[in-house]
Scaffold this motif. Structure first.
Motif, PDB file in Angstrom:
ATOM      1  N   LEU A   1       0.865  -1.108   0.052  1.00  0.00           N
ATOM      2  CA  LEU A   1       0.110   0.176   0.197  1.00  0.00           C
ATOM      3  C   LEU A   1       1.020   0.916   0.201  1.00  0.00           C
ATOM      4  CD1 LEU A   1      -2.437  -0.696   2.678  1.00  0.00           C
ATOM      5  CD2 LEU A   1      -2.784  -1.346   0.503  1.00  0.00           C
ATOM      6  N   ASN A   2       0.588   1.809  -0.745  1.00  0.00           N
ATOM      7  CA  ASN A   2       1.226   3.485  -0.762  1.00  0.00           C
ATOM      8  C   ASN A   2       1.428   3.783   0.750  1.00  0.00           C
ATOM      9  OD1 ASN A   2      -1.262   5.105  -1.234  1.00  0.00           O
ATOM     10  ND2 ASN A   2      -1.162   5.123  -3.380  1.00  0.00           N
ATOM     11  N   SER A   3       1.723   5.819   1.132  1.00  0.00           N
ATOM     12  CA  SER A   3       1.348   6.409   2.597  1.00  0.00           C
ATOM     13  C   SER A   3       0.159   6.367   2.744  1.00  0.00           C
ATOM     14  CB  SER A   3       2.375   7.339   2.070  1.00  0.00           C
ATOM     15  OG  SER A   3       2.682   7.980   1.605  1.00  0.00           O
ATOM     16  N   ASN A   4      -1.163   6.672   1.731  1.00  0.00           N
ATOM     17  CA  ASN A   4      -2.426   7.219   2.084  1.00  0.00           C
ATOM     18  C   ASN A   4      -3.290   5.991   2.127  1.00  0.00           C
ATOM     19  OD1 ASN A   4      -1.883   9.736   0.848  1.00  0.00           O
ATOM     20  ND2 ASN A   4      -1.826   9.741  -0.768  1.00  0.00           N
ATOM     21  N   GLY A   5      -2.425   4.628   1.964  1.00  0.00           N
ATOM     22  CA  GLY A   5      -3.018   3.830   2.211  1.00  0.00           C
ATOM     23  C   GLY A   5      -3.763   2.592   0.833  1.00  0.00           C
ATOM     24  N   LYS A   6      -3.207   3.290   0.152  1.00  0.00           N
ATOM     25  CA  LYS A   6      -4.296   2.473  -1.417  1.00  0.00           C
ATOM     26  C   LYS A   6      -2.917   1.985  -1.800  1.00  0.00           C
ATOM     27  CE  LYS A   6      -7.916   5.233  -1.408  1.00  0.00           C
ATOM     28  NZ  LYS A   6      -8.947   5.178  -0.710  1.00  0.00           N
TER      29      LYS A   6
END
Ligand code: PLP
Length: 303
Positions: free
Chosen positions: A180-185
């Protein structure tokens, strides 16, 4: 036959393809590389999407201030020569550009920019649909962010992130990890782009989610349109993985890897999904030169 490697214009035996231990990129993670495949097609051995791979290599070098002394044409010729000299096999081809041996210190610019091309037989990437799916986890590691490292550059530094996630998956008894990326996506897997299928729609994260601009990803999106599938490039979260009808990962080295279990949840019906099979079959036809429309566009014959 002794396998050969192309090193800055010289063809050297596999065992002699050596560099100095103080090679700058080895210490600071700044090498840019590609993963390309050639396949035996109906028209003989051909490289899949050579131009796109070479362009991504050149773009990565530009991002890392590498003064590459080879033109796109020369890089393509080096790749073709490497394959040719090694004989007619389904090779995985690995060009790599790196800051060479010279002056240590964080600034790489005083060092020579070098290039090498190797080719070897690496199983996978066959786009088979007869195999079962893999088991994956969502990694506890966050995918690197383009505010820290440019994800469009296929730089060795980025793979430290992938290596940690891959080892974590293996240590937990799984085959692969999705990050996941730092936005949780959802960003991508350790060496593949991610697709999910939900209600007959194919969805993959945008590059801004932190995904590499995968050549296979692009091929899938193009071919999906061709066979009348609806697709969308949009952000989705961890929970979308859990309720997806199908999930597959794709990349040059990996081919298409269906995921049938994620974080202890069965994906869809727990078998390789129908759309995954349709896309894999279509892609396999294209890379094997059975689709005239794409042969001219995407295949470079090794003459
Ligand atoms: C991190 C990562 N994402 C995606 C991909 C898929 O890219 P491609 O289809 O161009 O091989 C790769 C393959 O090298 C990769 O390493």
């Amino acid at each position: 036959m002794t396998r050969k490697i192309w090193m800055d214009g010289t063809i050297v035996d596999w065992d002699n393809a050596k560099i100095h231990i103080l090679t700058h990129s080895l210490h600071y993670g700044t090498a840019i590389f590609e993963g390309i495949r050639c396949y035996k097609t109906t028209e003989g051995l051909s490289i899949f999407r050579l131009n796109d791979h070479v362009q991504r290599l050149i773009d990565g070098c530009k991002i890392y201030y590498m003064n590459l002394k080879y033109s796109a044409e020369q890089i393509k010729n080096a790749i073709l020569e490497t394959v040719r000299i090694n004989g007619s096999e389904n090779y995985y081809v690995r060009p790599i550009v790196y800051y060479g041996y010279g002056k240590m210190g964080v600034n790489p610019l005083p060092n020579k920019v070098c290039m090498a091309v190797a080719a070897w037989i690496w199983e996978g990437g066959t786009y088979t649909n007869s195999e079962g799916g893999i088991r994956a986890i969502v990694s506890s590691w966050t995918r690197i962010d383009s505010r820290s490292l440019p994800v469009l550059a296929k730089a060795t530094a980025n793979y430290a992130n992938s290596v940690l996630a891959r080892i974590e998956a293996i240590n937990h008894g799984y085959d692969e990890a999705v990050l996941l990326n730092s936005n949780g996506k959802v960003a991508e897997a350790t060496a593949e782009n991610v697709f999910i299928v939900k209600d007959n729609c194919l969805i993959t994260p945008p590059l801004t989610a932190g995904a590499l601009q995968g050549v296979t990803r692009d091929s899938i999106l193009t071919l999906a349109k061709e066979i009348g599938l609806t697709s969308s490039v949009s952000d989705f979260g961890r929970e979308d993985l859990y309720i997806a009808d199908e999930i597959f990962l794709c990349g040059t080295a990996a081919g298409i890897k269906p995921v049938t279990e994620i974080d202890h949840r069965v994906v869809g019906e727990g078998k390789v999904g129908d759309l995954t099979i349709r896309l894999a079959t279509k892609l396999r036809g294209v890379i094997e030169g059975k689709d005239a429309k794409y042969s001219g566009m995407w295949l470079t014959p090794i003459l």
